[in-house]
Design a protein around this motif. Sequence first.
Motif, PDB file in Angstrom:
ATOM      1  N   PRO A 157      55.014  29.115  32.970  1.00 56.50           N
ATOM      2  CA  PRO A 157      56.186  28.698  33.657  1.00 56.50           C
ATOM      3  C   PRO A 157      56.345  28.729  35.016  1.00 56.50           C
ATOM      4  O   PRO A 157      55.627  29.228  35.710  1.00 56.50           O
ATOM      5  N   ASP A 158      57.192  27.623  35.366  1.00 58.68           N
ATOM      6  CA  ASP A 158      57.191  27.437  37.037  1.00 58.68           C
ATOM      7  C   ASP A 158      58.464  28.341  37.420  1.00 58.68           C
ATOM      8  O   ASP A 158      59.562  28.239  37.710  1.00 58.68           O
ATOM      9  N   TRP A 159      57.959  29.886  37.402  1.00 59.01           N
ATOM     10  CA  TRP A 159      58.929  30.907  37.823  1.00 59.01           C
ATOM     11  C   TRP A 159      57.879  31.899  38.573  1.00 59.01           C
ATOM     12  O   TRP A 159      56.817  32.294  38.315  1.00 59.01           O
ATOM     13  N   PRO A 160      58.373  32.027  39.946  1.00 55.61           N
ATOM     14  CA  PRO A 160      57.512  32.879  40.777  1.00 55.61           C
ATOM     15  C   PRO A 160      57.130  34.170  40.259  1.00 55.61           C
ATOM     16  O   PRO A 160      57.913  34.913  39.760  1.00 55.61           O
ATOM     17  N   GLY A 161      55.643  34.500  40.239  1.00 51.46           N
ATOM     18  CA  GLY A 161      55.144  35.491  39.758  1.00 51.46           C
ATOM     19  C   GLY A 161      55.007  36.006  38.139  1.00 51.46           C
ATOM     20  O   GLY A 161      54.469  37.004  37.757  1.00 51.46           O
ATOM     21  N   ILE A 162      55.532  35.070  37.393  1.00 49.89           N
ATOM     22  CA  ILE A 162      55.390  35.203  35.801  1.00 49.89           C
ATOM     23  C   ILE A 162      53.916  35.288  35.347  1.00 49.89           C
ATOM     24  O   ILE A 162      53.905  35.822  34.211  1.00 49.89           O
ATOM     25  N   ASP A 163      53.269  34.956  36.107  1.00 48.83           N
ATOM     26  CA  ASP A 163      51.756  34.908  35.553  1.00 48.83           C
ATOM     27  C   ASP A 163      51.120  36.325  35.408  1.00 48.83           C
ATOM     28  O   ASP A 163      50.228  36.571  34.838  1.00 48.83           O
ATOM     29  N   VAL A 164      52.158  37.394  36.231  1.00 47.17           N
ATOM     30  CA  VAL A 164      51.852  38.901  35.814  1.00 47.17           C
ATOM     31  C   VAL A 164      51.659  39.063  34.410  1.00 47.17           C
ATOM     32  O   VAL A 164      51.033  40.158  34.114  1.00 47.17           O
ATOM     33  N   MET A 180      40.134  39.113  27.437  1.00 53.27           N
ATOM     34  CA  MET A 180      41.010  39.346  28.120  1.00 53.27           C
ATOM     35  C   MET A 180      40.665  40.868  28.799  1.00 53.27           C
ATOM     36  O   MET A 180      40.710  41.636  28.142  1.00 53.27           O
ATOM     37  N   ASN A 181      40.312  40.727  29.988  1.00 53.47           N
ATOM     38  CA  ASN A 181      40.089  41.887  30.903  1.00 53.47           C
ATOM     39  C   ASN A 181      41.173  42.904  31.487  1.00 53.47           C
ATOM     40  O   ASN A 181      41.092  43.870  31.956  1.00 53.47           O
ATOM     41  N   ALA A 182      42.292  42.142  31.906  1.00 52.59           N
ATOM     42  CA  ALA A 182      43.424  42.840  32.736  1.00 52.59           C
ATOM     43  C   ALA A 182      44.148  43.866  31.799  1.00 52.59           C
ATOM     44  O   ALA A 182      44.387  43.510  30.748  1.00 52.59           O
ATOM     45  N   PRO A 183      44.366  44.685  32.432  1.00 53.05           N
ATOM     46  CA  PRO A 183      45.151  45.824  31.627  1.00 53.05           C
ATOM     47  C   PRO A 183      46.695  45.391  31.380  1.00 53.05           C
ATOM     48  O   PRO A 183      47.115  44.669  32.498  1.00 53.05           O
ATOM     49  N   THR A 231      50.127  37.434  31.968  1.00 52.74           N
ATOM     50  CA  THR A 231      48.981  36.720  31.280  1.00 52.74           C
ATOM     51  C   THR A 231      48.149  38.001  30.399  1.00 52.74           C
ATOM     52  O   THR A 231      47.895  37.386  29.172  1.00 52.74           O
ATOM     53  N   PRO A 232      48.334  39.142  30.989  1.00 55.27           N
ATOM     54  CA  PRO A 232      47.507  40.101  30.014  1.00 55.27           C
ATOM     55  C   PRO A 232      48.511  40.387  28.632  1.00 55.27           C
ATOM     56  O   PRO A 232      47.873  40.785  27.780  1.00 55.27           O
ATOM     57  N   ALA A 233      49.590  39.951  28.676  1.00 57.64           N
ATOM     58  CA  ALA A 233      50.544  40.308  27.608  1.00 57.64           C
ATOM     59  C   ALA A 233      50.527  39.312  26.543  1.00 57.64           C
ATOM     60  O   ALA A 233      50.925  39.168  25.527  1.00 57.64           O
ATOM     61  N   LEU A 234      49.798  38.091  26.722  1.00 60.16           N
ATOM     62  CA  LEU A 234      49.861  36.951  25.927  1.00 60.16           C
ATOM     63  C   LEU A 234      49.090  37.387  24.627  1.00 60.16           C
ATOM     64  O   LEU A 234      49.739  36.991  23.507  1.00 60.16           O
ATOM     65  N   ASP A 235      48.253  38.316  24.261  1.00 63.37           N
ATOM     66  CA  ASP A 235      47.829  38.723  23.101  1.00 63.37           C
ATOM     67  C   ASP A 235      48.290  39.716  22.484  1.00 63.37           C
ATOM     68  O   ASP A 235      48.347  40.153  21.295  1.00 63.37           O
ATOM     69  N   TYR A 236      49.600  40.356  22.996  1.00 56.13           N
ATOM     70  CA  TYR A 236      50.450  41.252  22.603  1.00 56.13           C
ATOM     71  C   TYR A 236      51.600  40.826  22.176  1.00 56.13           C
ATOM     72  O   TYR A 236      52.598  41.223  22.649  1.00 56.13           O
ATOM     73  N   THR A 237      51.520  40.012  20.867  1.00 55.00           N
ATOM     74  CA  THR A 237      52.833  39.331  20.621  1.00 55.00           C
ATOM     75  C   THR A 237      54.038  40.288  20.399  1.00 55.00           C
ATOM     76  O   THR A 237      55.283  39.948  20.531  1.00 55.00           O
ATOM     77  N   ALA A 238      53.829  41.317  19.868  1.00 54.25           N
ATOM     78  CA  ALA A 238      55.027  42.484  19.788  1.00 54.25           C
ATOM     79  C   ALA A 238      55.884  42.919  21.147  1.00 54.25           C
ATOM     80  O   ALA A 238      56.890  43.399  20.898  1.00 54.25           O
ATOM     81  N   ARG A 239      55.146  42.670  22.163  1.00 52.37           N
ATOM     82  CA  ARG A 239      55.693  42.906  23.368  1.00 52.37           C
ATOM     83  C   ARG A 239      56.450  41.792  24.018  1.00 52.37           C
ATOM     84  O   ARG A 239      57.237  41.742  24.978  1.00 52.37           O
ATOM     85  N   HIS A 240      56.221  40.440  23.369  1.00 52.03           N
ATOM     86  CA  HIS A 240      56.975  39.237  23.799  1.00 52.03           C
ATOM     87  C   HIS A 240      58.478  39.345  23.909  1.00 52.03           C
ATOM     88  O   HIS A 240      59.023  38.836  24.831  1.00 52.03           O
TER      89      HIS A 240
END
Length: 145
Positions: A103-110, A1-4, A112-121
């Motif tokens: 998910p099919d929600w506009p912009g939600i893919d922003v 994962m490279n994106a901040p 993606t960098p948080a997928l590995d940060y479960t405490a932020r979910h």
Amino acid sequence: MNAPLYNAEILRLAASIPHHERLAHAQATVEKRSPICGSRVTVDVGLGDDGRVKEVGLLVRACALGQASSSLLAADIVGKTPEELAAARDALTAWLAREGDTPDWPGIDVFTPALDYTARHPSIRLAFEAAAEAAFAARAETADA
């Protein structure tokens, strides 16, 4: 994962939340809080005669991720049914847990960098959880009236 995690798009969304004022006469209000970081999102909704969200107001006291999520929710909530909001909430929850597609929600893919940060979910889910619950509560309020 490279994106901040806190990238320019997250920060832009966090600084530009639509519908960022509470509704004076909401049909339903729900507040959700993340026990991990203390982020809070309050969502007020009013439904139209067609059962879709007609108006929304938010009070967001959250981290940048919670603010950005609230911004994405608010930008596209008007016109949604309670079922559509619940489906978006459930899809977001599954995706963050890596148990579903984006998910099919506009912009939600922003997020993606948080997928590995479960405490932020939990912060990312707050607005969607509150909105779905408020929409169903507004429907029940309308049915009881």
